[in-house]
Each structure stands twice: as structure tokens, then as C-alpha cells.
Design an enzyme around this catalytic site. Structure first.
Site, PDB file in Angstrom:
ATOM      1  N   LYS A  91      -2.699   6.544   1.184  1.00 10.08           N
ATOM      2  CA  LYS A  91      -2.627   6.910   2.537  1.00 10.08           C
ATOM      3  C   LYS A  91      -1.452   8.249   2.724  1.00 10.08           C
ATOM      4  CE  LYS A  91      -2.638   4.636   6.844  1.00 10.08           C
ATOM      5  NZ  LYS A  91      -4.425   4.875   7.164  1.00 10.08           N
TER       6      LYS A  91
ATOM      7  N   GLU B 272     -16.246   6.909   3.375  1.00 11.17           N
ATOM      8  CA  GLU B 272     -15.731   6.237   4.578  1.00 11.17           C
ATOM      9  C   GLU B 272     -15.723   7.372   5.814  1.00 11.17           C
ATOM     10  OE1 GLU B 272     -11.580   5.222   4.883  1.00 11.17           O
ATOM     11  OE2 GLU B 272     -11.056   6.877   2.896  1.00 11.17           O
TER      12      GLU B 272
ATOM     13  N   ARG C 233       0.794  -1.056  -0.048  1.00 10.58           N
ATOM     14  CA  ARG C 233       0.052  -0.080  -0.097  1.00 10.58           C
ATOM     15  C   ARG C 233       0.748   1.253  -0.148  1.00 10.58           C
ATOM     16  NH1 ARG C 233      -4.558   0.439   4.551  1.00 10.58           N
ATOM     17  NH2 ARG C 233      -2.567   0.729   5.808  1.00 10.58           N
TER      18      ARG C 233
HETATM   19  C1  LIG Z   1      -5.321   3.942   7.428  1.00  6.53           C
HETATM   20  C2  LIG Z   1      -6.847   4.133   7.010  1.00  6.53           C
HETATM   21  C3  LIG Z   1      -7.800   3.423   7.067  1.00  6.53           C
HETATM   22  C4  LIG Z   1      -7.373   2.081   7.709  1.00  6.53           C
HETATM   23  O1  LIG Z   1      -6.619   1.357   7.038  1.00  6.53           O
HETATM   24  P1  LIG Z   1      -6.174   0.039   7.850  1.00  6.53           P
HETATM   25  O2  LIG Z   1      -5.142  -0.622   6.952  1.00  6.53           O
HETATM   26  O3  LIG Z   1      -7.200  -0.820   8.258  1.00  6.53           O
HETATM   27  O4  LIG Z   1      -5.246   0.352   9.299  1.00  6.53           O
HETATM   28  C5  LIG Z   1      -9.101   3.554   6.429  1.00  6.53           C
HETATM   29  N1  LIG Z   1      -9.067   5.194   5.988  1.00  6.53           N
HETATM   30  C6  LIG Z   1      -8.192   6.021   5.984  1.00  6.53           C
HETATM   31  C7  LIG Z   1      -8.475   7.032   5.437  1.00  6.53           C
HETATM   32  C8  LIG Z   1      -6.906   5.462   6.522  1.00  6.53           C
HETATM   33  O5  LIG Z   1      -5.848   6.504   6.210  1.00  6.53           O
END
Ligand SMILES: *Cc1c(COP(=O)(O)O)cnc(C)c1O
Length: 339
Positions: A183, A219, A80
Site C-alpha cells: 500500500k 483489481e 500490512r
Molecule cells: C487499500 C486498498 C484496497 C482495499 O483494502 P482494504 O484493506 O479492504 O481497505 C484495495 N486495493 C488497493 C490498491 C488499496 O490500496
């Protein structure tokens, strides 16, 4: 070392012994180095400061009953980060380098991995930034990858419980063809105003709608959204949500438990038909949702009628945690044991 009350540490920064770093210069990544300095020396014109060339990851290491240290889905986080690098034109870190650096930093800070009984864990924060000096808008030629770790307490202090979330229609977190799927820190900057507003009003998070039509669920701030109804696990399909590794893992577990899976658009109206709903991410695994208020439209969707987490959320939560702590076999190959 001062005795640490492992069950009562917050989700915050606690200094540890070492962090690890790796530089990208002259077109290649160097060696991984460990340091005990918790500051970085940065050029004031670095692209991470001006143009947001910054991506991060978040994962955890857990100490099991058997004393072994388990890292959850290490390679998925490495991949990722690569996707985030591609998304904002940063030098891509090889998966093997990521894996090596995480193992090294965990090992070097072994005394900060909380004991099994505490329900705490070691949070691992990889960061990749553009460090080259640049005034015109273009990608840096130099990068720094670093990882620090910090012990974090159990997310649910008084036990697994529900919390309310809110839809605030005046704010978007990410655009349909923007950077929501990566991210990167910029997405978080974009969500701070709405997030603070929600917290002031007593909500745990903002539940974002899709930015274009304001019709579908996207989300929940820093967590993915899912709902449960008719023995089905439903999670939004969208071009602006971050692919959560926790969500992905819950989908695998739900499927394994015999639930149907639907990844599709979820119209807001459908919230009234959900039997359970939750936010999911590394921090909490699942944070079940009690109700969702759409303040501008004067609507409220009560999900947990008795205010308690539903049976499917509860089962999924315990199952995932059991795999992370090594209480149940790692049947999907999600665990890396640090020797
Ligand atoms: C990190 C993150 C998540 C959760 O991801 P995980 O891999 O399950 O920790 C969800 N939404 C956003 C915007 C994130 O930055």
C-alpha cells in the site's frame, strides 16, 4: 464546537483535535507523541519526496448503538503496513506500537466519532515516510510514522447501489513483480491518469487487467474485485493486487454463509458468466458493479440486469457492517473496543 451534521459529511479531510507521531532515529522507534499541528516539518531532500518511500493504511472506527467505539481489524492493518515497509525498505513499525498509536489517536479525538444513527464513521489514516535527507538512491535512515483521523460520511448517500466500471487497456497500475501488493503512494500516482479518464466518462473506477498478458482481471483502482456465480465467491489471485482486508473478511463471511470460495485467475471472458460482481475496500465495504465496459475491445458485460445490487452482495454488505457497528456478535475476533 459547531454542530456537525453527521449524516452529511463527505469523504474528505475535516480537522480534528490531535494527530499522533513517532520518529525512527538511530536505529530505533521513539515514543508516540500527540500534537494539534496538522503540518509536518520536512527536509527538502527527504526520501519520501524524491524516491517514494511512503506507505499508508486506512481503517475505521465505528460507534455502536451501545455507545462503544469499535475499530475494525486493527492488527491486520498493522501487519500490512509492516509488509509495505519491507517492500520498499523502510524501518518496520512494531505491531504493538501501531495498535497503541491507533487507540491513542481515536481516544484523543473521541468527540469526532460520529453517532451510530448517522451511518458515518471515523476514518483512520496511518502514514509512514522516509524523512532522512538523501541524494543518491538508497533507503533513508530516518522515518516518521503518523496517524490522523477524520470523520467520514456514509459511502452510499442514497442507499446501497451499483455503479459501472471500465477496462482501459492503455494503462497498467502495477507490474506483476512490482509494488502492487504494497500500500504505497506510488501505485496511486500511477493510477491517476486512468482514474480521471474513467471518471470523466462516467465510470466509478478502472478495472485493471493483469499487466503481462492483458487477459486476467486484476483489481479496481483502490479496491479489490470479486464475482459471484453458482453459489461461489471468486476473487483474483495475482502478484500485483493489494491484499484487501475487506476482501479477506468477505471471504470469511461468504464461507460462513455456505458459499464456495475460489481464489484464482479470472479471464476477462468469464465476466459474462457472473451473476454479481463488486469492488471491495474499507471506504465502501462493497460497491456492487452494474456493468463492465472494455472500450478498446468494444465489449460490454452487463452484470446487474436490473441495475440493482444482487442478493449475495447485499447480504455480505449488511453482515459486515453489522459486525463493524456491533449490531452482530464479533464471532471472528475482528473488533478492538476502545475503552
Ligand atoms: C487499500 C486498498 C484496497 C482495499 O483494502 P482494504 O484493506 O479492504 O481497505 C484495495 N486495493 C488497493 C490498491 C488499496 O490500496
Amino acid at each position: 464546537m459547531k454542530e456537525i451534521d453527521w449524516s452529511n459529511i463527505p469523504f474528505g479531510y475535516m480537522p480534528t483535535d490531535f494527530n499522533v507521531r513517532c520518529h525512527y532515529r538511530d536505529g530505533k522507534w521513539g515514543e508516540i507523541e500527540a500534537t494539534n499541528s496538522d503540518t509536518i516539518n520536512l527536509h527538502m531532500a527527504a526520501t519520501c519526496l524524491h524516491y517514494g518511500q511512503e506507505a499508508f493504511e486506512g481503517l475505521k472506527a465505528f460507534r455502536g448503538k451501545d455507545g462503544k467505539v469499535r475499530i475494525f481489524r486493527l492488527e491486520e492493518n498493522a501487519k500490512r503496513l509492516q509488509s509495505s515497509c519491507d517492500g520498499i525498505l523502510m524501518a518496520k513499525l512494531p505491531v504493538e506500537k501501531f495498535v497503541e498509536a491507533v487507540k491513542k489517536v481515536v481516544k484523543l479525538n473521541e468527540r469526532f466519532i460520529p453517532p451510530y444513527e448517522s451511518g458515518s464513521s471515523l476514518y483512520i489514516r496511518p502514514l509512514l515516510i522516509g524523512t532522512g535527507a538523501q541524494v543518491g538512491v538508497s533507503p533513508s535512515k530516518e522515518y516518521l510514522f503518523l496517524i490522523f483521523v477524520t470523520p467520514v460520511g456514509p459511502y452510499f448517500k442514497g442507499g446501497f447501489k451499483t455503479s459501472p466500471v471500465v477496462i482501459l487497456r492503455q494503462y497498467d497500475r502495477a507490474a506483476p513483480l512490482g509494488t502492487g501488493i504494497y500500500k504505497v503512494g506510488g501505485n496511486y500516482a500511477a493510477s491517476l491518469v486512468a482514474g480521471e479518464k474513467a471518471h470523466e466518462m462516467g465510470y466509478a473506477a478502472v478495472l485493471y487487467l493483469d499487466a503481462k498478458e492483458k487477459k486476467y482481471i486484476d483489481e479496481c483502482g483502490p479496491a479489490n474485485f470479486f464475482g459471484i456465480k453458482n453459489n461461489t465467491y471468486i476473487t483474483p489471485e495475482s502478484t500485483s493486487i493489494l491484499p484487501s482486508i475487506t476482501n479477506n473478511s468477505l471471504i470469511t463471511l461468504a464461507e460462513d454463509m455456505g458459499l464456495k470460495i475460489e481464489r484464482r485467475q479470472i479471464p476477462e471472458d468469464e465476466l459474462s458468466t457472473l451473476e454479481e460482481a463488486g469492488q471491495c475496500g474499507t471506504a465502501a465495504v462493497i460497491s456492487p458493479i452494474s456493468k463492465i465496459d472494455d472500450l478498446d475491445e468494444n465489449k460490454s458485460y452487463v452484470i446487474a440486469k436490473d441495475g440493482k445490487p444482487g442478493p449475495v452482495c447485499t447480504k455480505l454488505y449488511h453482515k459486515l457492517r453489522a459486525i463493524q457497528y456491533g449490531d452482530e456478535p464479533d464471532k471472528f475476533g475482528w473488533i478492538t473496543i476502545v475503552e
